[in-house]
Write a protein that holds these residues in place. Structure first.
Motif, short mmCIF file in Angstrom:
data_model
loop_
_atom_site.label_atom_id
_atom_site.label_comp_id
_atom_site.label_asym_id
_atom_site.label_seq_id
_atom_site.Cartn_x
_atom_site.Cartn_y
_atom_site.Cartn_z
N SER B 8 -2.52 2.62 3.15
CA SER B 8 -2.77 3.81 2.51
C SER B 8 -1.75 4.07 1.50
O SER B 8 -1.91 4.34 -0.02
CB SER B 8 -2.86 4.92 3.36
OG SER B 8 -3.79 4.88 4.31
N VAL B 9 -0.37 4.01 1.95
CA VAL B 9 0.59 4.08 0.98
C VAL B 9 1.82 3.16 1.03
O VAL B 9 2.32 2.77 1.99
CB VAL B 9 1.26 5.69 1.19
CG1 VAL B 9 2.50 6.18 0.19
CG2 VAL B 9 0.25 6.86 1.21
N ALA B 10 2.28 3.05 -0.26
CA ALA B 10 3.25 1.87 -0.36
C ALA B 10 4.67 2.72 -0.75
O ALA B 10 4.38 3.27 -1.82
CB ALA B 10 3.07 0.65 -1.05
N ILE B 11 5.49 2.86 -0.26
CA ILE B 11 6.90 3.13 -0.96
C ILE B 11 8.01 2.43 -1.19
O ILE B 11 8.23 1.48 -0.58
CB ILE B 11 7.64 4.24 0.17
CG1 ILE B 11 6.68 5.29 0.79
CG2 ILE B 11 8.75 4.84 -0.41
CD1 ILE B 11 7.13 5.84 2.10
N ILE B 12 8.22 2.49 -2.59
CA ILE B 12 9.09 1.15 -3.23
C ILE B 12 10.51 1.84 -3.35
O ILE B 12 10.78 2.68 -4.28
CB ILE B 12 8.67 0.68 -4.57
CG1 ILE B 12 7.24 0.28 -4.49
CG2 ILE B 12 9.62 -0.52 -4.86
CD1 ILE B 12 6.67 -0.16 -5.83
N GLY B 13 11.50 1.60 -2.29
CA GLY B 13 12.67 2.07 -2.48
C GLY B 13 13.24 2.81 -1.18
O GLY B 13 12.34 3.67 -1.06
N ALA B 14 14.25 2.24 -0.43
CA ALA B 14 14.59 2.90 0.75
C ALA B 14 15.90 3.78 0.65
O ALA B 14 16.75 3.60 1.52
CB ALA B 14 14.59 1.99 2.02
N GLY B 15 16.02 4.38 -0.62
CA GLY B 15 17.24 5.15 -0.83
C GLY B 15 16.81 6.45 -0.46
O GLY B 15 15.99 6.81 0.44
N ASP B 27 3.42 10.18 9.14
CA ASP B 27 2.65 11.14 9.84
C ASP B 27 1.54 11.28 9.28
O ASP B 27 0.33 11.20 10.02
CB ASP B 27 3.24 12.33 10.00
CG ASP B 27 4.53 12.65 10.94
OD1 ASP B 27 4.96 11.72 11.40
OD2 ASP B 27 5.23 13.54 10.68
N ALA B 28 1.27 11.43 8.04
CA ALA B 28 -0.03 11.84 7.28
C ALA B 28 -0.88 10.64 7.19
O ALA B 28 -2.12 10.66 7.45
CB ALA B 28 0.22 12.14 5.88
N THR B 29 -0.26 9.34 7.13
CA THR B 29 -1.13 8.10 7.12
C THR B 29 -1.40 7.55 8.63
O THR B 29 -2.05 6.33 8.75
CB THR B 29 -0.48 7.10 6.25
OG1 THR B 29 0.65 6.56 6.89
CG2 THR B 29 -0.36 7.51 4.84
N GLU B 30 -0.77 8.13 9.59
CA GLU B 30 -0.88 7.93 10.98
C GLU B 30 -0.53 6.42 11.12
O GLU B 30 -0.86 5.27 11.85
CB GLU B 30 -2.25 7.76 11.44
CG GLU B 30 -2.44 9.37 11.87
CD GLU B 30 -4.09 9.57 12.23
OE1 GLU B 30 -4.73 8.53 12.40
OE2 GLU B 30 -4.39 10.60 12.85
N GLY B 31 0.63 5.99 10.34
CA GLY B 31 1.27 4.71 10.23
C GLY B 31 0.73 3.76 9.32
O GLY B 31 1.21 2.44 9.48
N ASP B 32 -0.07 3.99 8.54
CA ASP B 32 -0.83 3.03 7.54
C ASP B 32 -0.11 3.02 6.16
O ASP B 32 -0.60 3.58 5.34
CB ASP B 32 -2.33 3.44 7.29
CG ASP B 32 -2.91 2.49 6.42
OD1 ASP B 32 -2.39 1.40 6.36
OD2 ASP B 32 -3.80 2.65 5.80
N PHE B 33 1.21 2.54 6.33
CA PHE B 33 2.11 2.57 5.10
C PHE B 33 3.21 1.39 5.01
O PHE B 33 3.32 0.66 6.17
CB PHE B 33 2.98 4.00 4.97
CG PHE B 33 4.08 4.06 5.75
CD1 PHE B 33 3.78 4.28 7.07
CD2 PHE B 33 5.39 3.82 5.40
CE1 PHE B 33 5.02 4.31 8.20
CE2 PHE B 33 6.46 3.79 6.48
CZ PHE B 33 6.40 4.07 7.64
#
Lengths: 469, 469
Positions: B8-15, B27-33
């Motif tokens: 559902s969602v990809a987050i680029i960057g763990a800053g 929470d919103a994607t129930e872990g689909d990220f």
């Protein structure tokens, strides 16, 4: 009676409260007033209270920096031999500047509106000052307070210091016992200890700095006890011991050269003659009055400042001066008083705001969150990772209602919290405020999140930190 | 295309921004990220930014205490030989604790939701990471920023320090030139000077710490120039000079061993491949986006943190992470952004809040009041009586709209003011708040009174400090 002078308003006492009342009274009466002062000009605060103690605290912090750098930079930083006499001289010099400002501001009041002498009430609206009878439509009573010395201790008087005399000393002895740890005694004690005096502290109460919250009180005692012995919760006795004095708390005792007595201040009621016509008083002899108008019953007399026995806080004295001024000049008006807000300038600062522990404990609507500063990033970075913050919030209104802390930069966190409580902000409102990184204020944010988690509507997925447009 | 994984969602960057987006997305994607990070875990702030610099500032303050006590207590306090290497070791140790916390928090994210590698856009919703194709309904782009080094200066690279490398140094040379004084360079420069390094500062701009207000800027330059030479307003050139470097500002120059380059940070856009499908960008190549939703035009891509080129502030990165998270999971919602609020942790602190000078100058509705801290009681008592506070208020709404200062405890005054402006408080509202005595906050009160005198209704005789009941 032969009245020597009639005025609209007489103000007795040119301290903080009296001086804050004066401009409003002058304007409202178009100059038909009299400011009566029995002693020298200059407020308690500037002369002996908060101001000089803050200068002492500053030098103590600098001395503490050397201690901390020494511990960290072995062999690179030398021990300092603090010259206490020079510090006292410097503080007196600063103090004299502040007092001079007060005295100069007095000079701007026309001589005809000033009178020096001790005022005694003849009738509720007639005063006797140096054999002159002054009649005033309204009287503002702002005679302040004086340090309390326990009965029977007069025999040690040559070795007793109070905030009135501490800063007048040419030099200080090697060891001082502080008796009374409810506020200024604690901050002066810690500062003097850091400046090289051997300090011990005594109080008959089990709490210090007036802390009602048992968790914060315990932490505060633990932290301050690391710097100086504190003996609490027992009656305090003093005995001669050779050329020194021995102070007892139960079986425990400390030896010292002088006593710094900081057992609070007593309203200066003596000799005013109020008892001639006012019978309704509290146990201390303070007439019953309405704190929203400052009026004593239906008498034409208004209290302002320490005389009312409520607090010895500067900002409250200012408010009371203004309320008394308004109500002695215009139709009676009730004013909303500020939330309690008290700071003790120890390191870390001790602060209490709003509702206290005794007002909220057992209340099922109140929820409490706390932060340990050992885990607060900025506090760790500053090497000031000591202390605890406790916030009280109401689960039904979501409002913050009180706080207690011993915290680095506590005086500033205290202002944020006092303003927030004064404004009736909810926990959710406050989470929408900026918390700059890395700041001590983020510790407040962490604590607010704890409270918010217990209050939030689980169905609302919007970030609590932002307003929607 | 063979899609290897769909989320559902990809987050680029763990800053900072990415990590603040993650819990909400999880929470919103129930872990689909999927959280994709190209480098090591650990935020810019914890690794190289605000955190370690605050530790350096703390040691600098302690060293300054020794200098001040020495000046005051002649012969009693010895000069300190600060061991800079030990301080750097200590800061690295603290820093590693903070980074470890971030890394540990990463470990709590299931391995299946994490991926290491450099992400490149193939299409607006397809990423290539280590030869895998990832398709995401929404993508949060939070790749952060890197220090700017001017072109042509690569030849000095063995003698160039940035905030990325400063705290990695085993020891520091005798003389360092700081180039770029808009914020962290200024605070690091002053701190290093106090710790015994010979510092000079250069900037092509005539303002320091980003100060728009000319009066505050002038005061700030005056105060900081007393500790170290500052060369401003001319292009900065660097030349070899024997074994050292000579830095020029016009005809003026300073010699030093290393350069600390703090010319700001550039968004990490390079290699992302956004230019393949996004043409609308600013001059720096940053795609046009809506700061209330963080969305790039109608693309399924949301910016968060330094990548957007707006500010490099932690609290803004957090807000942006949360906005991006919300809008990548729910129906699009615009959020109100916070008022500008920027602190430079020099001594005294430099702070700007709300509307700046260029936004208000010439506006006939704006009135400005200022306080010189030489006259502020608490500042005098603390020996920190340097600086100036300027408040901007709107005469029509009576609201406080902006502030600029170089002030003792400015970071804390800044929070009070930022919250007040954020809340839309009027000058009259603020005068009803408690100002504890003797506090730096009383300087704010004095300044508010000036503004109030220009706004008050002359017919209202009630004291502005109190609410009527």
């Amino acid at each position: 009676m032969n009245i020597d002078r009639k005025v609209s308003v007489a103000i007795i006492g040119a301290g903080t409260a009296g001086l804050y009342a004066t401009p409003d009274v002058r304007d409202a009466t178009e100059g038909d007033f009299l400011l009566i002062e029995a002693g020298n000009y200059g407020t308690t605060c500037a002369r002996t209270g908060g101001m000089p103690s803050k200068a002492l605290v500053r030098f103590a912090e600098q001395a503490q920096s050397i201690t901390e750098l020494r511990a960290f930079q072995t062999g690179k930083v030398s021990n300092a031999q603090i010259d206490q006499a020079a510090i006292l001289r410097h503080i007196r010099k600063l103090r004299d500047r502040f007092v001079a400002r007060v005295v100069n501001s007095m000079k701007r009041i026309p001589a005809n509106n000033r009178m020096q002498g001790f005022a005694t009430f003849v009738e509720p609206n007639i005063l006797k000052v140096r054999n002159k009878l002054i009649q005033a439509d309204k009287i503002i009573l702002a005679t302040g307070s004086s340090p309390v010395i326990p009965e029977g201790w007069e025999k040690f008087s040559d070795r007793i210091l109070t905030t009135d005399t501490l800063f007048e000393q040419k030099d200080l002895p090697p060891a001082i016992t502080v008796i009374g740890l409810s506020g200024i005694g604690l901050e002066l004690g810690q500062a003097l200890q850091r400046l090289g005096i051997e300090i011990s502290g005594f109080d008959f109460q089990k709490k210090i700095a007036g802390l009602q919250d048992p968790v914060v009180n315990k932490t505060a005692i633990h932290l301050l006890h690391q710097e100086m012995p504190l003996w609490l919760g027992r009656a305090v006795r003093v005995k001669e011991d050779g050329r020194q004095l021995r102070v007892f708390s139960g079986d425990n005792s400390e030896l010292s050269d002088k006593l710094l007595i900081t057992l609070g201040r007593r309203p200066n009621l003596k000799g005013l003659g109020l008892e001639r016509f006012i019978s309704q008083t509290d146990a201390r002899g303070i007439p019953s009055f309405d704190r929203t108008t400052m009026q004593i019953a239906d008498y034409p007399i208004f209290l302002a400042g320490d005389i009312d026995g409520e607090s010895t806080l500067f900002h409250e004295a200012c408010d009371e001066g203004r309320i008394a001024a308004y109500n002695s000049c215009y139709e009676k008006q009730a004013f909303q008083r500020k939330q309690p807000f008290h700071i003790t300038f120890t390191d870390p600062n001790i602060v209490q705001i709003g509702k206290n522990w005794h007002e909220i404990k057992g209340d099922p609507n109140i929820t409490i969150a706390e932060l340990n500063f050992q885990l607060q990033n900025r506090a760790v970075m500053m090497g000031e990772d000591h202390g605890i913050l406790r916030l009280y919030a109401d689960k039904t209104t979501h409002k913050l209602v009180g706080a207690a802390m011993i915290a680095p930069r506590g005086e500033h966190l205290g202002h944020l919290l006092a303003w927030s409580i004064e404004q009736g902000q909810t926990v959710g409102d406050l989470l929408k405020m900026p918390f700059y990184h890395p700041g001590i204020e983020e510790g407040l944010q962490t604590t607010l999140y704890q409270l918010y988690a217990r209050m939030r509507d689980r169905n609302d997925k919007k970030p609590p930190e932002l307003h929607v447009i």
